[in-house]
Design an enzyme around this catalytic site. Structure first.
Site, short mmCIF file in Angstrom:
data_model
loop_
_atom_site.label_atom_id
_atom_site.label_comp_id
_atom_site.label_asym_id
_atom_site.label_seq_id
_atom_site.Cartn_x
_atom_site.Cartn_y
_atom_site.Cartn_z
N LYS A 1 79.47 7.79 87.75
CA LYS A 1 79.36 9.15 88.28
C LYS A 1 78.65 9.10 89.63
O LYS A 1 77.44 8.88 89.72
CB LYS A 1 78.55 10.05 87.33
CG LYS A 1 78.72 11.53 87.70
CD LYS A 1 77.51 12.37 87.43
CE LYS A 1 76.44 12.24 88.46
NZ LYS A 1 76.76 12.78 89.79
N GLU B 1 66.81 2.18 89.31
CA GLU B 1 66.55 1.78 90.71
C GLU B 1 66.17 3.05 91.45
O GLU B 1 67.03 3.90 91.73
CB GLU B 1 67.80 1.15 91.33
CG GLU B 1 68.22 -0.16 90.69
CD GLU B 1 67.30 -1.32 91.06
OE1 GLU B 1 66.42 -1.15 91.92
OE2 GLU B 1 67.47 -2.40 90.47
N CYS C 1 66.88 3.29 100.50
CA CYS C 1 65.70 3.21 99.63
C CYS C 1 64.71 2.21 100.17
O CYS C 1 63.51 2.37 100.05
CB CYS C 1 66.12 2.86 98.21
SG CYS C 1 67.12 1.37 98.14
N GLU D 1 58.20 9.81 100.37
CA GLU D 1 59.43 9.18 100.84
C GLU D 1 60.22 10.21 101.66
O GLU D 1 60.75 11.17 101.11
CB GLU D 1 60.28 8.73 99.64
CG GLU D 1 61.55 8.05 100.07
CD GLU D 1 62.49 7.73 98.92
OE1 GLU D 1 62.63 8.54 97.99
OE2 GLU D 1 63.11 6.65 98.97
P1 NAP Z 1 69.09 11.88 93.10
O1 NAP Z 1 68.96 13.28 93.52
O2 NAP Z 1 68.11 11.32 92.15
O3 NAP Z 1 70.57 11.74 92.50
C1 NAP Z 1 71.07 10.48 92.10
C2 NAP Z 1 72.21 10.70 91.12
O4 NAP Z 1 71.70 11.27 89.92
C3 NAP Z 1 73.31 11.63 91.61
O5 NAP Z 1 74.55 11.10 91.20
C4 NAP Z 1 72.98 12.92 90.87
O6 NAP Z 1 74.09 13.73 90.67
C5 NAP Z 1 72.52 12.38 89.54
N1 NAP Z 1 71.70 13.29 88.72
C6 NAP Z 1 71.02 14.39 89.11
N2 NAP Z 1 70.35 14.92 88.04
C7 NAP Z 1 70.64 14.15 86.97
C8 NAP Z 1 70.24 14.16 85.60
N3 NAP Z 1 69.41 15.07 85.11
N4 NAP Z 1 70.71 13.19 84.80
C9 NAP Z 1 71.52 12.23 85.26
N5 NAP Z 1 71.94 12.16 86.55
C10 NAP Z 1 71.49 13.11 87.40
O7 NAP Z 1 69.06 10.88 94.36
P2 NAP Z 1 69.84 11.02 95.73
O8 NAP Z 1 69.23 12.13 96.50
O9 NAP Z 1 71.30 10.99 95.49
O10 NAP Z 1 69.47 9.61 96.41
C11 NAP Z 1 68.31 9.40 97.14
C12 NAP Z 1 67.25 8.69 96.30
O11 NAP Z 1 67.79 7.50 95.75
C13 NAP Z 1 66.06 8.26 97.11
O12 NAP Z 1 64.89 8.52 96.38
C14 NAP Z 1 66.25 6.75 97.26
O13 NAP Z 1 65.06 6.03 97.47
C15 NAP Z 1 66.88 6.42 95.96
N6 NAP Z 1 67.60 5.15 96.05
C16 NAP Z 1 67.12 4.06 95.39
C17 NAP Z 1 67.76 2.83 95.51
C18 NAP Z 1 67.26 1.60 94.80
O14 NAP Z 1 68.04 0.65 94.67
N7 NAP Z 1 66.03 1.56 94.34
C19 NAP Z 1 68.91 2.74 96.29
C20 NAP Z 1 69.36 3.87 96.95
C21 NAP Z 1 68.70 5.07 96.82
P3 NAP Z 1 74.32 15.08 91.53
O15 NAP Z 1 74.75 14.62 92.87
O16 NAP Z 1 75.39 15.77 90.80
O17 NAP Z 1 73.01 15.80 91.52
#
Ligand code: NAP
Length: 482
Positions: free
Chosen positions: A174, A247, A281, A378
């Site tokens: 997803k 992650e 990230c 962040e």
């Molecule tokens: P996010 O808001 O946490 O969303 C990530 C994913 O989770 C999206 O597909 C989102 O879907 C889904 N999601 C939202 N609520 C959920 C729930 N309750 N249960 C299951 N899935 C749910 O993160 P983002 O804004 O897309 O990405 C940025 C963040 O990712 C930053 O904090 C970054 O540091 C982190 N990141 C970490 C890594 C690593 O490898 N450590 C790599 C890249 C990014 P929807 O779009 O439908 O809300």
């Protein structure tokens, strides 16, 4: 269909090798314009039972034949590579990254598939002698549910897809609702390449991710995204005792000692923070610079920031695109404004770029310190806060004083010193005189503390998509080949 469409006439969900009709769609915004350019199919949680049943049924055949898996994955990598020129503009339209970067993201999908195709899985024969036989086998878990963010939509998905498939799992991905299209198109392109039900992409917003995590067919969750959502995912997975790799976010420190050649490192240091417009990230999000060279570093990096072309990623020569989405754009503006109000000096940028789309000028902030939000949180955008430090102990203490621990970097020509500091930094990866170099197929990537649980990539990432079975006997086994 909205005008400006660059993909197919209509984006479709593929389930078991065929179109899967859903009732609704949702708009996908091009961040370079701020306008909807395509509609993505909306899979609602009530349709997951059908989809997950297909993935569960496919698991039975897929897990059995490793040679067939390897051949199918190799063919899949070839198909993705052959379609790079088709996929990259879709990715640029939904994500904002320049076309060259989008092609690189497609390339990483191919690279990760080929790495796991070729990975030799070592045999784990613990004993086979007069005392008996003992061997550890890594078995696939079943259906993996993968949830991915919007910053590198393909690379981060394939960090999961490639090892999960190689290990014999089937996978349902997803993507973020901000970037659903390029990965969806890959699932369509692979219809006749991978067996039905082995790899499925479901797009939708709202509660779809949560429903996928909680689904009874989900035997493993692999999540990449924010710490906030990761916490929810971890709790939900625990309800079913489903293993979860998380992650999560980072607020990575770069520590720059005063013996560096400032001009020599300026470009590299700039890109440490501004990679993918700061939406990485592992981007360097807090730059600690030793007193003596502080002003020189600020000026050298600000000069790079002022010179970098920013604009629509489809226009050649633009090196930075827009921020991916409006909430993120607003967050960047809020954190920069807060820093300015707290007394930060704007060495470059400091404001949105006027016009359509979510463009924000590459921003370098100086004369601020820990405790200001843009340093402590962040920011995930084109902003580089530069703070002073006096000595190594001071820098390490402050770098570690964060709930995050994803990556870090140490900048000094003295390797001994760099290694000493690296040993003290609480981070999953530390790079020397560069940032983020550890993102490679063969190295473990994962965060300490609230940056995550578990690792991806390399053999360690493969093991994350398996569980162990120890097989023992009280006699040696004459023929120990599997
Ligand atoms: P996010 O808001 O946490 O969303 C990530 C994913 O989770 C999206 O597909 C989102 O879907 C889904 N999601 C939202 N609520 C959920 C729930 N309750 N249960 C299951 N899935 C749910 O993160 P983002 O804004 O897309 O990405 C940025 C963040 O990712 C930053 O904090 C970054 O540091 C982190 N990141 C970490 C890594 C690593 O490898 N450590 C790599 C890249 C990014 P929807 O779009 O439908 O809300």
């Amino acid at each position: 269909m909205t005008t400006g469409q660059i993909g197919p006439d209509a984006y479709r969900i593929t389930v078991a090798g065929a179109d899967f009709d859903v009732a609704g769609t949702f708009g996908v915004i091009n961040p370079a314009t701020g306008r909807v350019f395509a509609q993505a199919p909306e899979v609602t949680p009530d349709r997951l039972d059908e989809i997950m049943a297909t993935a569960a049924a496919a698991f039975r055949g897929w897990r059995r034949d490793e040679a067939a898996r390897i051949a199918a994955m190799r063919a899949a990598a070839d198909v993705i590579e052959a379609n790079a020129d088709y996929l990259a503009p879709i990715l640029t339209s939904e994500q904002g990254m320049p076309l060259r970067e989008a092609k690189a993201d497609v390339g990483r999908a191919v690279e990760w598939m080929r790495y796991y195709v070729d990975l030799e899985i070592p045999r784990e024969l613990v004993r086979n002698d007069m005392h008996g036989y003992a061997e550890v086998f890594r078995r696939p878990l079943g259906v993996v549910s993968a949830i991915t963010p919007w910053n590198f939509p393909l690379a981060l998905a394939f960090w999961k897809i490639a090892p999960a498939l190689r290990a014999g799992n089937t996978i349902v991905v997803k993507p973020s609702a901000f970037t659903p299209l390029s990965i969806l198109e890959i699932s369509r392109l692979l219809r006749d390449v991978l067996p039905d039900g082995v790899f499925t992409v479901v797009t939708g917003g709202g509660k779809l991710g949560a429903a996928l995590v909680a689904h009874p067919h989900t035997n493993k969750v692999s999540f990449t995204g924010s710490t906030e959502v990761g916490r929810l995912v971890g709790v939900a997975a625990a309800q079913n005792i489903t293993p979860a790799t998380l992650e999560l976010g980072g607020n990575d420190a770069a520590i720059v000692f005063d013996d560096v050649d400032v001009q020599e490192i300026a470009q590299r240091l700039f890109w440490a923070s501004f990679l993918n417009n700061g939406q990485a990230c592992l981007a360097a999000k807090r730059i600690y610079v030793q007193d003596r060279i502080y002003d020189d570093v600020v000026e050298a990096v600000a000069a790079v920031a002022r010179s970098v072309p920013v604009g629509d990623g489809k226009v050649p020569n633009n090196l930075l695109g827009p921020v991916n989405n409006k909430p993120q754009f607003d967050r960047v503006a809020e954190l920069v404004n807060d820093a300015i109000a707290s007394g930060a000096k704007v060495a470059a940028g400091g404001a949105p770029i006027k016009g359509e789309g979510y463009f924000y000028a590459p921003t370098v902030l100086a004369d601020l310190t820990d405790g200001v939000r843009v340093v402590d949180e962040e920011q995930f955008g084109p902003v580089m806060p530069i703070v002073r430090f006096s000595d190594a102990d001071d820098a390490v203490r402050r770098a570690n004083a964060s709930p995050y621990g994803l990556t870090a970097s140490v900048w000094t020509p003295q390797y001994e010193r760099a290694l000493r500091v690296a040993a003290e930094l609480d981070a999953g990866q530390v790079s020397i005189n560069v940032h983020g170099l550890g993102v490679q197929t063969g190295l473990p990537f994962g965060g300490h503390k609230q940056s995550g649980i578990g690792v991806e990539n390399g053999i360690w990432g493969y093991y994350g998509f398996t569980e162990t079975t120890a097989v023992t006997g009280f006699q040696a086994v004459p023929d120990v080949s599997r």
